[in-house]
Design a protein around this motif. Structure first.
Motif, PDB file in Angstrom:
ATOM      1  N   VAL A 198       0.833  -1.206   0.000  1.00 44.91           N
ATOM      2  CA  VAL A 198       0.000   0.000   0.000  1.00 44.91           C
ATOM      3  C   VAL A 198       0.868   1.257   0.000  1.00 44.91           C
ATOM      4  O   VAL A 198       0.559   2.235  -0.693  1.00 44.91           O
ATOM      5  CB  VAL A 198      -0.941  -0.001   1.225  1.00 44.91           C
ATOM      6  CG1 VAL A 198      -1.676   1.328   1.347  1.00 44.91           C
ATOM      7  CG2 VAL A 198      -1.936  -1.145   1.123  1.00 44.91           C
ATOM      8  N   LEU A 199       1.980   1.220   0.751  1.00 46.12           N
ATOM      9  CA  LEU A 199       2.870   2.371   0.823  1.00 46.12           C
ATOM     10  C   LEU A 199       3.458   2.691  -0.546  1.00 46.12           C
ATOM     11  O   LEU A 199       3.442   3.845  -0.988  1.00 46.12           O
ATOM     12  CB  LEU A 199       3.984   2.098   1.830  1.00 46.12           C
ATOM     13  CG  LEU A 199       5.046   3.194   1.993  1.00 46.12           C
ATOM     14  CD1 LEU A 199       4.405   4.491   2.464  1.00 46.12           C
ATOM     15  CD2 LEU A 199       6.130   2.742   2.974  1.00 46.12           C
ATOM     16  N   TYR A 200       3.967   1.667  -1.239  1.00 43.37           N
ATOM     17  CA  TYR A 200       4.582   1.901  -2.543  1.00 43.37           C
ATOM     18  C   TYR A 200       3.547   2.240  -3.608  1.00 43.37           C
ATOM     19  O   TYR A 200       3.798   3.050  -4.506  1.00 43.37           O
ATOM     20  CB  TYR A 200       5.398   0.677  -2.974  1.00 43.37           C
ATOM     21  CG  TYR A 200       6.613   0.443  -2.109  1.00 43.37           C
ATOM     22  CD1 TYR A 200       7.465   1.494  -1.757  1.00 43.37           C
ATOM     23  CD2 TYR A 200       6.906  -0.827  -1.610  1.00 43.37           C
ATOM     24  CE1 TYR A 200       8.565   1.292  -0.956  1.00 43.37           C
ATOM     25  CE2 TYR A 200       8.009  -1.033  -0.798  1.00 43.37           C
ATOM     26  CZ  TYR A 200       8.838   0.020  -0.472  1.00 43.37           C
ATOM     27  OH  TYR A 200       9.924  -0.176   0.325  1.00 43.37           O
ATOM     28  N   PHE A 201       2.365   1.625  -3.492  1.00 44.91           N
ATOM     29  CA  PHE A 201       1.301   1.932  -4.449  1.00 44.91           C
ATOM     30  C   PHE A 201       0.840   3.376  -4.302  1.00 44.91           C
ATOM     31  O   PHE A 201       0.675   4.098  -5.294  1.00 44.91           O
ATOM     32  CB  PHE A 201       0.122   0.984  -4.247  1.00 44.91           C
ATOM     33  CG  PHE A 201      -1.039   1.264  -5.164  1.00 44.91           C
ATOM     34  CD1 PHE A 201      -1.014   0.866  -6.486  1.00 44.91           C
ATOM     35  CD2 PHE A 201      -2.165   1.939  -4.689  1.00 44.91           C
ATOM     36  CE1 PHE A 201      -2.086   1.133  -7.337  1.00 44.91           C
ATOM     37  CE2 PHE A 201      -3.236   2.210  -5.524  1.00 44.91           C
ATOM     38  CZ  PHE A 201      -3.195   1.799  -6.848  1.00 44.91           C
ATOM     39  N   SER A 202       0.620   3.796  -3.055  1.00 45.69           N
ATOM     40  CA  SER A 202       0.170   5.168  -2.815  1.00 45.69           C
ATOM     41  C   SER A 202       1.253   6.173  -3.189  1.00 45.69           C
ATOM     42  O   SER A 202       0.960   7.262  -3.694  1.00 45.69           O
ATOM     43  CB  SER A 202      -0.241   5.341  -1.350  1.00 45.69           C
ATOM     44  OG  SER A 202       0.868   5.137  -0.487  1.00 45.69           O
ATOM     45  N   ALA A 203       2.520   5.798  -2.932  1.00 44.27           N
ATOM     46  CA  ALA A 203       3.614   6.690  -3.305  1.00 44.27           C
ATOM     47  C   ALA A 203       3.674   6.854  -4.819  1.00 44.27           C
ATOM     48  O   ALA A 203       3.871   7.965  -5.335  1.00 44.27           O
ATOM     49  CB  ALA A 203       4.940   6.153  -2.779  1.00 44.27           C
ATOM     50  N   GLY A 204       3.488   5.740  -5.537  1.00 43.90           N
ATOM     51  CA  GLY A 204       3.505   5.818  -6.994  1.00 43.90           C
ATOM     52  C   GLY A 204       2.329   6.587  -7.558  1.00 43.90           C
ATOM     53  O   GLY A 204       2.461   7.343  -8.524  1.00 43.90           O
ATOM     54  N   LEU A 205       1.150   6.404  -6.936  1.00 43.36           N
ATOM     55  CA  LEU A 205      -0.063   7.043  -7.444  1.00 43.36           C
ATOM     56  C   LEU A 205      -0.192   8.491  -6.984  1.00 43.36           C
ATOM     57  O   LEU A 205      -0.415   9.402  -7.794  1.00 43.36           O
ATOM     58  CB  LEU A 205      -1.283   6.244  -6.984  1.00 43.36           C
ATOM     59  CG  LEU A 205      -2.650   6.722  -7.489  1.00 43.36           C
ATOM     60  CD1 LEU A 205      -2.719   6.588  -9.004  1.00 43.36           C
ATOM     61  CD2 LEU A 205      -3.774   5.931  -6.839  1.00 43.36           C
ATOM     62  N   LEU A 206      -0.025   8.715  -5.668  1.00 36.08           N
ATOM     63  CA  LEU A 206      -0.278  10.036  -5.108  1.00 36.08           C
ATOM     64  C   LEU A 206       0.938  10.964  -5.163  1.00 36.08           C
ATOM     65  O   LEU A 206       0.800  12.170  -4.975  1.00 36.08           O
ATOM     66  CB  LEU A 206      -0.759   9.909  -3.658  1.00 36.08           C
ATOM     67  CG  LEU A 206      -2.045   9.099  -3.466  1.00 36.08           C
ATOM     68  CD1 LEU A 206      -2.429   9.052  -1.998  1.00 36.08           C
ATOM     69  CD2 LEU A 206      -3.176   9.684  -4.298  1.00 36.08           C
ATOM     70  N   ALA A 207       2.123  10.405  -5.366  1.00 37.95           N
ATOM     71  CA  ALA A 207       3.311  11.237  -5.539  1.00 37.95           C
ATOM     72  C   ALA A 207       3.732  11.272  -7.003  1.00 37.95           C
ATOM     73  O   ALA A 207       4.063  12.327  -7.545  1.00 37.95           O
ATOM     74  CB  ALA A 207       4.455  10.730  -4.668  1.00 37.95           C
ATOM     75  N   GLY A 208       3.696  10.089  -7.647  1.00 36.32           N
ATOM     76  CA  GLY A 208       4.068  10.036  -9.059  1.00 36.32           C
ATOM     77  C   GLY A 208       3.079  10.750  -9.950  1.00 36.32           C
ATOM     78  O   GLY A 208       3.461  11.378 -10.950  1.00 36.32           O
ATOM     79  N   GLY A 209       1.776  10.677  -9.591  1.00 37.36           N
ATOM     80  CA  GLY A 209       0.749  11.361 -10.378  1.00 37.36           C
ATOM     81  C   GLY A 209       0.951  12.869 -10.425  1.00 37.36           C
ATOM     82  O   GLY A 209       1.036  13.458 -11.507  1.00 37.36           O
ATOM     83  N   PRO A 210       1.032  13.532  -9.257  1.00 40.46           N
ATOM     84  CA  PRO A 210       1.298  14.974  -9.263  1.00 40.46           C
ATOM     85  C   PRO A 210       2.613  15.347  -9.939  1.00 40.46           C
ATOM     86  O   PRO A 210       2.694  16.362 -10.651  1.00 40.46           O
ATOM     87  CB  PRO A 210       1.332  15.322  -7.768  1.00 40.46           C
ATOM     88  CG  PRO A 210       0.438  14.315  -7.143  1.00 40.46           C
ATOM     89  CD  PRO A 210       0.674  13.047  -7.919  1.00 40.46           C
ATOM     90  N   LEU A 211       3.657  14.535  -9.741  1.00 37.06           N
ATOM     91  CA  LEU A 211       4.945  14.820 -10.393  1.00 37.06           C
ATOM     92  C   LEU A 211       4.812  14.736 -11.905  1.00 37.06           C
ATOM     93  O   LEU A 211       5.359  15.583 -12.631  1.00 37.06           O
ATOM     94  CB  LEU A 211       6.006  13.842  -9.895  1.00 37.06           C
ATOM     95  CG  LEU A 211       7.411  14.004 -10.508  1.00 37.06           C
ATOM     96  CD1 LEU A 211       7.953  15.407 -10.257  1.00 37.06           C
ATOM     97  CD2 LEU A 211       8.365  12.952  -9.962  1.00 37.06           C
ATOM     98  N   ALA A 212       4.080  13.729 -12.390  1.00 37.86           N
ATOM     99  CA  ALA A 212       3.855  13.614 -13.829  1.00 37.86           C
ATOM    100  C   ALA A 212       3.074  14.825 -14.355  1.00 37.86           C
ATOM    101  O   ALA A 212       3.361  15.340 -15.441  1.00 37.86           O
ATOM    102  CB  ALA A 212       3.100  12.323 -14.139  1.00 37.86           C
ATOM    103  N   GLY A 213       2.094  15.283 -13.551  1.00 38.27           N
ATOM    104  CA  GLY A 213       1.340  16.470 -13.938  1.00 38.27           C
ATOM    105  C   GLY A 213       2.206  17.717 -13.994  1.00 38.27           C
ATOM    106  O   GLY A 213       2.058  18.557 -14.889  1.00 38.27           O
ATOM    107  N   ILE A 214       3.121  17.828 -13.041  1.00 38.33           N
ATOM    108  CA  ILE A 214       4.041  18.968 -13.021  1.00 38.33           C
ATOM    109  C   ILE A 214       4.954  18.948 -14.237  1.00 38.33           C
ATOM    110  O   ILE A 214       5.150  19.974 -14.913  1.00 38.33           O
ATOM    111  CB  ILE A 214       4.874  18.957 -11.718  1.00 38.33           C
ATOM    112  CG1 ILE A 214       3.983  19.277 -10.514  1.00 38.33           C
ATOM    113  CG2 ILE A 214       6.023  19.969 -11.793  1.00 38.33           C
ATOM    114  CD1 ILE A 214       4.675  19.110  -9.177  1.00 38.33           C
ATOM    115  N   LEU A 215       5.495  17.774 -14.550  1.00 38.62           N
ATOM    116  CA  LEU A 215       6.389  17.651 -15.706  1.00 38.62           C
ATOM    117  C   LEU A 215       5.649  17.947 -17.006  1.00 38.62           C
ATOM    118  O   LEU A 215       6.187  18.610 -17.900  1.00 38.62           O
ATOM    119  CB  LEU A 215       6.999  16.249 -15.747  1.00 38.62           C
ATOM    120  CG  LEU A 215       7.945  15.894 -14.591  1.00 38.62           C
ATOM    121  CD1 LEU A 215       8.398  14.440 -14.704  1.00 38.62           C
ATOM    122  CD2 LEU A 215       9.150  16.830 -14.580  1.00 38.62           C
TER     123      LEU A 215
END
Length: 326
Positions: A198-215
């Protein structure tokens, strides 16, 4: 402690950043200074934006929210660290640790979402200027912040509830200056597969998602700026997002450095102490530098800060004169 735990515990031990007694006064003074600068600097931005009608725009609305979150983020961890140093007691109660874990995860998530929202705001301001004020209405801006807060709260609540189901054995030393989620999970003597997933999934989704949006936003912004013919126009367009880009870079590079250190620990001599030092960057240094980055690179905010300080100075002088009147 939850009913499923095998061992009833009441405290954790926060090892902090340094084990050397002679370095504690220096550490205390340094972190107290950084905490005060963070609180007063971000509070000054909030007051300046709220008091100046010229800054009642989406960009400064998001900046005020970011400043508020930064104050809360540092207030979750630094005061407890300072108390521990001053009292020479590194213990934190189980309830205090879980509470600190919840709020540090909460405000860290909000920081992440707000940076993405601010990138989206800059994308519309530069790439679609004619539709900017219509699209970024006060209602829509409020909705973006509300959604960010709800997502951050749900993620933090989920992670905390899962930690409450874990059992802890005798090794309760946290090689950190606060109860970091990853470090607390590592101390468990029960199966943490679900927690890690859950930690890695949420990190990928909730951190990777915004980072992808920023990029994505900045790729479009750079493309739009490159099509501007005049050098002055390019500079003006870039200057509106330079501060945000600096904060984003500082935040994500420090976060990536911290998590990269966790992965390297199992394959090298990279220590937990090193990851604790790395986490200082995004939990303390970045919130402290945000007011300086925005105020130094933004003429409008710099002018608002100056006017607010002048107004506060006049009011304070008036109060002193009234108090000194016989």
């Amino acid at each position: 402690m939850g009913p499923d735990n095998d061992t009833q515990i009441s405290t954790f031990l926060l090892l902090g950043l340094s084990k050397e007694p002679e370095s504690q006064p220096l550490t205390f003074g340094l972190f107290l200074s950084m905490y005060l600068i963070t609180v007063f600097g971000n509070l000054l931005i909030i007051l300046s934006v709220s008091s100046d009608s010229h800054l009642h725009t989406p960009m400064y609305f998001f900046l005020s929210n970011l400043s508020f979150v930064d104050i809360c983020f540092t207030s979750t961890t630094i005061p407890k660290m300072l108390v521990n140093i001053q009292t020479e007691n590194k213990l934190i109660t189980y309830t205090g640790c879980i509470t600190q874990l919840y709020f540090s995860t909460l405000f860290g998530g909000w920081d992440n979402f707000l940076l993405a929202v601010m990138a989206y705001d800059r994308f519309f301001a530069i790439c679609h200027p004619l539709h900017y004020m219509v699209k970024m209405s006060p209602q829509f801006c409020g909705l973006l912040v509300l959604v960010s807060w709800i997502l951050g709260a749900l993620n933090s609540l989920l992670q905390t509830l899962m930690v409450l189901q874990l059992s802890f054995c005798t090794d309760l030393e946290i090689p950190h200056f606060f109860c970091d989620l990853d470090e607390v999970v590592k101390l468990s003597c029960s199966d943490t597969f679900l927690n890690d997933t859950v930690l890695y999934f949420s990190a990928g989704l909730l951190a990777g998602g915004p980072l992808a949006g920023i990029l994505y936003s900045y790729s479009k912004i750079v493309s739009t700026i490159c099509r501007i013919s005049s050098a002055q126009g390019k500079y003006k367009a870039f200057s509106t997002c330079a501060s945000h880009l600096s904060v984003v870079s500082l935040f994500y590079f420090s976060v990536l450095g911290d998590y990269l250190g966790d992965y390297l620990m199992s394959a090298s001599t990279y220590s937990s102490h090193s990851t604790a030092v790395a986490s200082v960057m995004y939990t303390v240094v970045t919130p402290m530098l945000n007011p300086f980055i925005y105020s130094l690179r933004n003429k409008d905010l710099k002018g608002a800060l100056k006017r607010f300080c002048e107004m506060a100075g006049v009011k304070w002088t008036t109060v002193l004169k009234v108090m000194n009147c016989p």
